[in-house]
Write a protein that holds these residues in place. Structure first.
Motif, PDB file in Angstrom:
ATOM      1  N   LEU A 102     -10.948  -3.701  35.896  1.00  0.00           N
ATOM      2  CA  LEU A 102     -10.995  -4.756  36.905  1.00  0.00           C
ATOM      3  C   LEU A 102      -9.802  -5.687  36.723  1.00  0.00           C
ATOM      4  O   LEU A 102      -9.368  -5.929  35.591  1.00  0.00           O
ATOM      5  CB  LEU A 102     -12.297  -5.548  36.769  1.00  0.00           C
ATOM      6  CG  LEU A 102     -13.571  -4.760  37.048  1.00  0.00           C
ATOM      7  CD1 LEU A 102     -14.797  -5.647  36.852  1.00  0.00           C
ATOM      8  CD2 LEU A 102     -13.558  -4.195  38.455  1.00  0.00           C
ATOM      9  N   VAL A 117      -8.054 -13.586  47.769  1.00  0.00           N
ATOM     10  CA  VAL A 117      -7.814 -12.341  47.029  1.00  0.00           C
ATOM     11  C   VAL A 117      -9.097 -11.848  46.340  1.00  0.00           C
ATOM     12  O   VAL A 117      -9.252 -10.652  46.082  1.00  0.00           O
ATOM     13  CB  VAL A 117      -6.658 -12.548  46.020  1.00  0.00           C
ATOM     14  CG1 VAL A 117      -7.053 -13.475  44.914  1.00  0.00           C
ATOM     15  CG2 VAL A 117      -6.161 -11.240  45.470  1.00  0.00           C
ATOM     16  N   ASP A 118     -10.022 -12.768  46.076  1.00  0.00           N
ATOM     17  CA  ASP A 118     -11.260 -12.393  45.391  1.00  0.00           C
ATOM     18  C   ASP A 118     -12.448 -12.260  46.341  1.00  0.00           C
ATOM     19  O   ASP A 118     -13.602 -12.227  45.902  1.00  0.00           O
ATOM     20  CB  ASP A 118     -11.608 -13.444  44.323  1.00  0.00           C
ATOM     21  CG  ASP A 118     -10.668 -13.378  43.139  1.00  0.00           C
ATOM     22  OD1 ASP A 118     -10.031 -12.330  42.944  1.00  0.00           O
ATOM     23  OD2 ASP A 118     -10.560 -14.378  42.408  1.00  0.00           O
ATOM     24  N   ALA A 178      -3.473 -15.159  40.696  1.00  0.00           N
ATOM     25  CA  ALA A 178      -4.354 -13.999  40.879  1.00  0.00           C
ATOM     26  C   ALA A 178      -3.836 -13.107  42.004  1.00  0.00           C
ATOM     27  O   ALA A 178      -3.818 -11.880  41.880  1.00  0.00           O
ATOM     28  CB  ALA A 178      -5.774 -14.464  41.178  1.00  0.00           C
ATOM     29  N   ALA A 179      -3.407 -13.741  43.089  1.00  0.00           N
ATOM     30  CA  ALA A 179      -2.906 -12.955  44.222  1.00  0.00           C
ATOM     31  C   ALA A 179      -1.644 -12.202  43.843  1.00  0.00           C
ATOM     32  O   ALA A 179      -1.452 -11.044  44.218  1.00  0.00           O
ATOM     33  CB  ALA A 179      -2.650 -13.876  45.415  1.00  0.00           C
ATOM     34  N   LEU A 191     -20.764 -19.202  36.941  1.00  0.00           N
ATOM     35  CA  LEU A 191     -20.220 -20.232  36.049  1.00  0.00           C
ATOM     36  C   LEU A 191     -20.674 -21.632  36.451  1.00  0.00           C
ATOM     37  O   LEU A 191     -20.920 -22.477  35.606  1.00  0.00           O
ATOM     38  CB  LEU A 191     -18.687 -20.163  36.024  1.00  0.00           C
ATOM     39  CG  LEU A 191     -18.110 -18.852  35.464  1.00  0.00           C
ATOM     40  CD1 LEU A 191     -16.604 -18.800  35.664  1.00  0.00           C
ATOM     41  CD2 LEU A 191     -18.435 -18.699  33.986  1.00  0.00           C
ATOM     42  N   ARG A 248      -2.369  -9.255  41.513  1.00  0.00           N
ATOM     43  CA  ARG A 248      -3.064  -8.150  42.181  1.00  0.00           C
ATOM     44  C   ARG A 248      -2.082  -7.102  42.717  1.00  0.00           C
ATOM     45  O   ARG A 248      -2.413  -5.921  42.796  1.00  0.00           O
ATOM     46  CB  ARG A 248      -3.921  -8.707  43.315  1.00  0.00           C
ATOM     47  CG  ARG A 248      -5.103  -7.852  43.708  1.00  0.00           C
ATOM     48  CD  ARG A 248      -6.103  -7.690  42.576  1.00  0.00           C
ATOM     49  NE  ARG A 248      -6.596  -8.919  42.033  1.00  0.00           N
ATOM     50  CZ  ARG A 248      -7.643  -9.579  42.524  1.00  0.00           C
ATOM     51  NH1 ARG A 248      -8.283  -9.097  43.552  1.00  0.00           N
ATOM     52  NH2 ARG A 248      -8.058 -10.695  41.948  1.00  0.00           N
ATOM     53  N   GLU A 281     -18.108 -15.265  40.151  1.00  0.00           N
ATOM     54  CA  GLU A 281     -17.591 -16.288  39.231  1.00  0.00           C
ATOM     55  C   GLU A 281     -18.137 -17.669  39.576  1.00  0.00           C
ATOM     56  O   GLU A 281     -18.551 -18.417  38.698  1.00  0.00           O
ATOM     57  CB  GLU A 281     -16.064 -16.302  39.275  1.00  0.00           C
ATOM     58  CG  GLU A 281     -15.445 -15.075  38.619  1.00  0.00           C
ATOM     59  CD  GLU A 281     -13.939 -15.161  38.537  1.00  0.00           C
ATOM     60  OE1 GLU A 281     -13.328 -15.722  39.450  1.00  0.00           O
ATOM     61  OE2 GLU A 281     -13.374 -14.655  37.548  1.00  0.00           O
ATOM     62  N   PHE A 333      -9.527 -12.086  37.764  1.00  0.00           N
ATOM     63  CA  PHE A 333      -9.955 -12.848  38.932  1.00  0.00           C
ATOM     64  C   PHE A 333      -9.590 -14.325  38.752  1.00  0.00           C
ATOM     65  O   PHE A 333      -9.291 -14.765  37.644  1.00  0.00           O
ATOM     66  CB  PHE A 333     -11.457 -12.686  39.143  1.00  0.00           C
ATOM     67  CG  PHE A 333     -11.875 -11.246  39.321  1.00  0.00           C
ATOM     68  CD1 PHE A 333     -11.317 -10.468  40.325  1.00  0.00           C
ATOM     69  CD2 PHE A 333     -12.806 -10.668  38.473  1.00  0.00           C
ATOM     70  CE1 PHE A 333     -11.694  -9.144  40.485  1.00  0.00           C
ATOM     71  CE2 PHE A 333     -13.185  -9.340  38.626  1.00  0.00           C
ATOM     72  CZ  PHE A 333     -12.628  -8.584  39.640  1.00  0.00           C
ATOM     73  N   THR A 334      -9.685 -15.059  39.847  1.00  0.00           N
ATOM     74  CA  THR A 334      -9.215 -16.448  39.841  1.00  0.00           C
ATOM     75  C   THR A 334      -9.985 -17.320  38.848  1.00  0.00           C
ATOM     76  O   THR A 334      -9.393 -18.138  38.146  1.00  0.00           O
ATOM     77  CB  THR A 334      -9.325 -17.041  41.252  1.00  0.00           C
ATOM     78  OG1 THR A 334      -8.706 -16.133  42.168  1.00  0.00           O
ATOM     79  CG2 THR A 334      -8.638 -18.379  41.346  1.00  0.00           C
ATOM     80  N   GLY A 335     -11.310 -17.153  38.804  1.00  0.00           N
ATOM     81  CA  GLY A 335     -12.112 -17.979  37.897  1.00  0.00           C
ATOM     82  C   GLY A 335     -11.738 -17.730  36.445  1.00  0.00           C
ATOM     83  O   GLY A 335     -11.683 -18.661  35.633  1.00  0.00           O
ATOM     84  N   TYR A 336     -11.479 -16.478  36.114  1.00  0.00           N
ATOM     85  CA  TYR A 336     -11.052 -16.142  34.755  1.00  0.00           C
ATOM     86  C   TYR A 336      -9.694 -16.794  34.465  1.00  0.00           C
ATOM     87  O   TYR A 336      -9.494 -17.404  33.405  1.00  0.00           O
ATOM     88  CB  TYR A 336     -10.969 -14.620  34.611  1.00  0.00           C
ATOM     89  CG  TYR A 336     -10.369 -14.165  33.310  1.00  0.00           C
ATOM     90  CD1 TYR A 336     -11.110 -14.206  32.129  1.00  0.00           C
ATOM     91  CD2 TYR A 336      -9.065 -13.693  33.246  1.00  0.00           C
ATOM     92  CE1 TYR A 336     -10.556 -13.784  30.924  1.00  0.00           C
ATOM     93  CE2 TYR A 336      -8.509 -13.271  32.055  1.00  0.00           C
ATOM     94  CZ  TYR A 336      -9.252 -13.321  30.894  1.00  0.00           C
ATOM     95  OH  TYR A 336      -8.709 -12.908  29.705  1.00  0.00           O
ATOM     96  N   ARG A 387      -8.677 -18.606  47.566  1.00  0.00           N
ATOM     97  CA  ARG A 387      -9.113 -17.507  46.695  1.00  0.00           C
ATOM     98  C   ARG A 387      -9.457 -16.257  47.488  1.00  0.00           C
ATOM     99  O   ARG A 387     -10.309 -15.476  47.078  1.00  0.00           O
ATOM    100  CB  ARG A 387     -10.328 -17.982  45.873  1.00  0.00           C
ATOM    101  CG  ARG A 387      -9.979 -19.147  44.955  1.00  0.00           C
ATOM    102  CD  ARG A 387     -11.162 -19.613  44.158  1.00  0.00           C
ATOM    103  NE  ARG A 387     -11.675 -18.571  43.295  1.00  0.00           N
ATOM    104  CZ  ARG A 387     -12.666 -18.746  42.419  1.00  0.00           C
ATOM    105  NH1 ARG A 387     -13.227 -19.919  42.301  1.00  0.00           N
ATOM    106  NH2 ARG A 387     -13.091 -17.751  41.667  1.00  0.00           N
ATOM    107  N   PRO A 391     -16.022 -10.787  43.528  1.00  0.00           N
ATOM    108  CA  PRO A 391     -15.603 -11.652  42.414  1.00  0.00           C
ATOM    109  C   PRO A 391     -15.718 -13.144  42.688  1.00  0.00           C
ATOM    110  O   PRO A 391     -16.143 -13.902  41.812  1.00  0.00           O
ATOM    111  CB  PRO A 391     -14.145 -11.254  42.181  1.00  0.00           C
ATOM    112  CG  PRO A 391     -14.012  -9.890  42.772  1.00  0.00           C
ATOM    113  CD  PRO A 391     -15.007  -9.782  43.875  1.00  0.00           C
TER     114      PRO A 391
END
Lengths: 358, 261
Positions: free
Chosen positions: A250, B64-65, A232-233, B34, A236, B30, A253-256, B62, B26
């Protein structure tokens, strides 16, 4: 689905399904709240839907979106014969906020597009008839969201755009997608030999430079072992370069990514430092039996360990992957059309149709 | 709790921080959508594990989010919150120079009182030869008879004191406390490399939370800290020190929230 989009004519299924009955049942699902339907994996395989249509990724994507997202499945007596993904765009939609935690609103429009992917259409019908968006899909959706007043369908080929025939509609050409046919090549060298001399020489030189770099190794394969936070980083960096549209999509993101990267049909071309294991650049490929899609690319800036010209080498690696796995070709996506033409890619015209719903 | 109105305001600030993080950041969107969370539950039926609090190392992975959709930095500021706590951290009201001696802190503290300047000294530089500019500045300030306050891990502060000329008065010192390694009094600051300064050890011997900027709640995973300011990176319900169990209650002397681990 993607395979179909690369054909110059209409859409055809990867595997033929029986022709559906005209009077059909339907389901309108919100991946945020609704569990994965029992038939979903089979439908994904039948329709040739990429990994970004796996239910867990859809749920993560829908939660981290600005608007509610609906998956509509159309059923005939023989099973599902169509599936459509759409964003419900209506008040209150805000640029810097995620969607509210409830199902779609009262008044708005349907934006039919693929989840998180601008290179593929957001719909599939067993008979490939784009007009079913109006005849089958819209009535189904209006039962669920009666206030739907507009339909925006994107990534339509010429014939599909013509098939959506309402009295008042706006059809506009959008950015074409580039497609590289690889099934006529026997090897990467064969593909290179068909390119312009300067491009061929440049690609060969870049590959040699990468091979000579002790702090760089190219690894192509499954992404299940990768760190979604690191990916993810890295992604970006590239996402932040492309702010040339009024509403910036958008990023992933990490969760995705956690849900996407664990899918077996996600392939990564990773440029890795073999000593530290750090990821320097990455191309994500959504695999498909015939037409894999280059989904994302990103590299670290030079001052943080990136390397020059890896972007160009990514195309060599994509061709290598396509040849090794017997694909028809690779969908290279939008933008950089002139550059992609120098790799032998052709362009496929795309349209968007805006139709009022009465 | 210590004062019902003050508690309600403190709690309301936390609920606003949670709501804003869920709507715009984000990482929390998330995680809580979730997996779920409690206190409050945001998605009916999803309560998650550990009440929705995230370990600091996961937040770090994480980062970045952690910026809201409107944009912002994803670089944590380990010196955040120092200025607001200094008044309670020492007996003296102001110092000409505030030096943070910590390898995690890269930028000097901001928002110090008028007349105070902040700077950062890497512990390795504190033991280097005397050409280190921050060390020279400390010596010059002490020679002028002005006060210097050194903040950092106790061993780093000892190292700094040993490097200064013996004829000069020693700088005032306030040691860092980590939640998993609490130290003794009479003064000290609760510090975390990700969230910054979270509380202060006051003369009553209790660890007071910086209630204007920080909220703490008890979760099954340990004490979860939230930075209430709408800054970026947004840090909400973070388990620091690997998740340390503890209680939040009111200080009988100061009637403000204290934590007991």
């Amino acid at each position: 689905m993607t395979g179909a989009s690369t054909e110059s004519g209409g859409r055809t299924a990867t595997r033929a399904l029986p022709r559906p009955a005209r009077t059909a049942d339907h389901e309108v699902l919100d991946p945020r709240f609704d569990p994965e339907p029992a038939y979903w994996s089979e439908l994904r395989a039948t329709a040739g839907l990429h990994a970004d249509w796996c239910w867990d990724a859809l749920a993560a994507q829908a939660w981290a979106a600005r608007t509610p997202q609906y998956v509509t499945v159309l059923h005939s007596g023989d099973g599902p014969y169509g599936v459509v993904w759409a964003a419900w765009v209506g008040p209150p939609t805000r640029r810097h906020r995620f969607a509210r935690t409830k199902r779609g609103g009262r008044l708005g429009g349907l934006d039919v597009r693929a989840p998180n992917n601008a290179s593929a259409p957001g719909w599939w019908f067993a008979d490939g008839a784009g007009k079913r968006l109006l005849t089958d899909y819209v009535p189904a959706m209006r039962e669920r969201v009666g206030g739907a007043r507009l339909l925006l369908a994107r990534q339509l080929a010429d014939t599909d755009a013509a098939a959506i025939g309402t009295p008042t509609r706006i059809v506009r050409p959008t950015e074409p997608i580039s497609v590289l046919d690889t099934d006529s090549f026997e090897s990467v060298d064969h593909w290179l030999s068909e390119l312009r001399t300067t491009r061929r020489r440049s690609l060969t030189q870049i590959e040699q430079t990468i091979g000579d770099d002790p702090r760089l190794e190219v690894r192509t394969g499954s992404m299940t072992e990768s760190d979604p936070g690191e990916v993810a980083a890295l992604l970006r960096h590239n996402a932040e370069k492309h702010h040339d549209v009024p509403i910036v999509p958008l990023p992933m993101f990490t969760g995705y990514l956690e849900n996407l990267l664990c899918q077996p049909d996600v392939v990564g071309v990773r440029y890795v430092d073999p000593l530290s294991g750090a990821l320097r650049a990455l191309a994500l490929i959504l695999d498909h039996p015939q037409w894999p899609v280059m989904r994302s690319w990103s590299t670290l800036p030079l001052h943080r360990g990136g390397r020059r010209n890896l972007y160009f080498d990514m195309y060599t690696q994509a061709v290598r992957f396509a040849l090794a796995s017997g694909k028809k070709g690779v969908v290279l996506g939008k933008k950089m059309t002139d550059l992609k033409r120098t790799f032998g890619a052709r362009t496929v015209a795309q349209h968007a149709v805006l139709a009022p719903l009465y | 709790m210590w004062n019902s109105l003050a508690f309600r305001l403190w709690r309301a600030a936390y609920l606003r921080a949670v709501s804003s993080a869920f709507a715009t950041v984000p990482l929390y969107r998330e995680t809580w959508a979730l997996r779920g969370r409690t206190d409050p539950v945001l998605v009916p039926g999803k309560t998650g594990t550990g009440g929705g609090a995230l370990p600091a190392d996961e937040v770090h992975r994480r980062l970045v989010d952690t910026a809201p959709l409107a944009g912002g930095s994803t670089e944590p500021d380990p010196a955040r919150g120092l200025a607001g706590l200094l008044g309670h951290a020492t007996e003296r009201r102001s110092h000409r120079l505030v030096v943070v001696v910590d390898s995690d802190v890269a930028r000097p503290p901001t928002g110090l009182p008028r007349g105070s300047r902040g700077c950062v000294l890497h512990p390795d530089a504190a033991t280097a030869a005397g050409d280190e500019p921050v060390l020279r500045e400390i010596v010059d300030t002490l020679r002028r008879g002005e006060r210097v306050l050194a903040v950092g891990e106790a061993k780093n502060l000892d190292m700094l004191s040993a490097e200064l000329p013996a004829e000069l008065p020693p700088p005032d010192r306030v040691p860092h406390h980590r939640i998993d390694r609490p130290g003794g009094g009479p003064f000290g600051l609760l510090h975390d490399p990700l969230l910054g300064y979270l509380g202060v050890l006051r003369e009553c011997g209790r660890l007071h939370v910086d209630r204007r900027h920080v909220y703490v709640r008890e979760t099954p995973g340990g004490l979860a800290f939230t930075v209430l300011d709408r800054t970026s990176p947004r840090l909400v319900d973070v388990l620091i020190g690997g998740g340390v169990p503890g209680e939040v209650h009111a200080c009988p002397k100061h009637a403000s929230p204290v934590i007991d681990t």
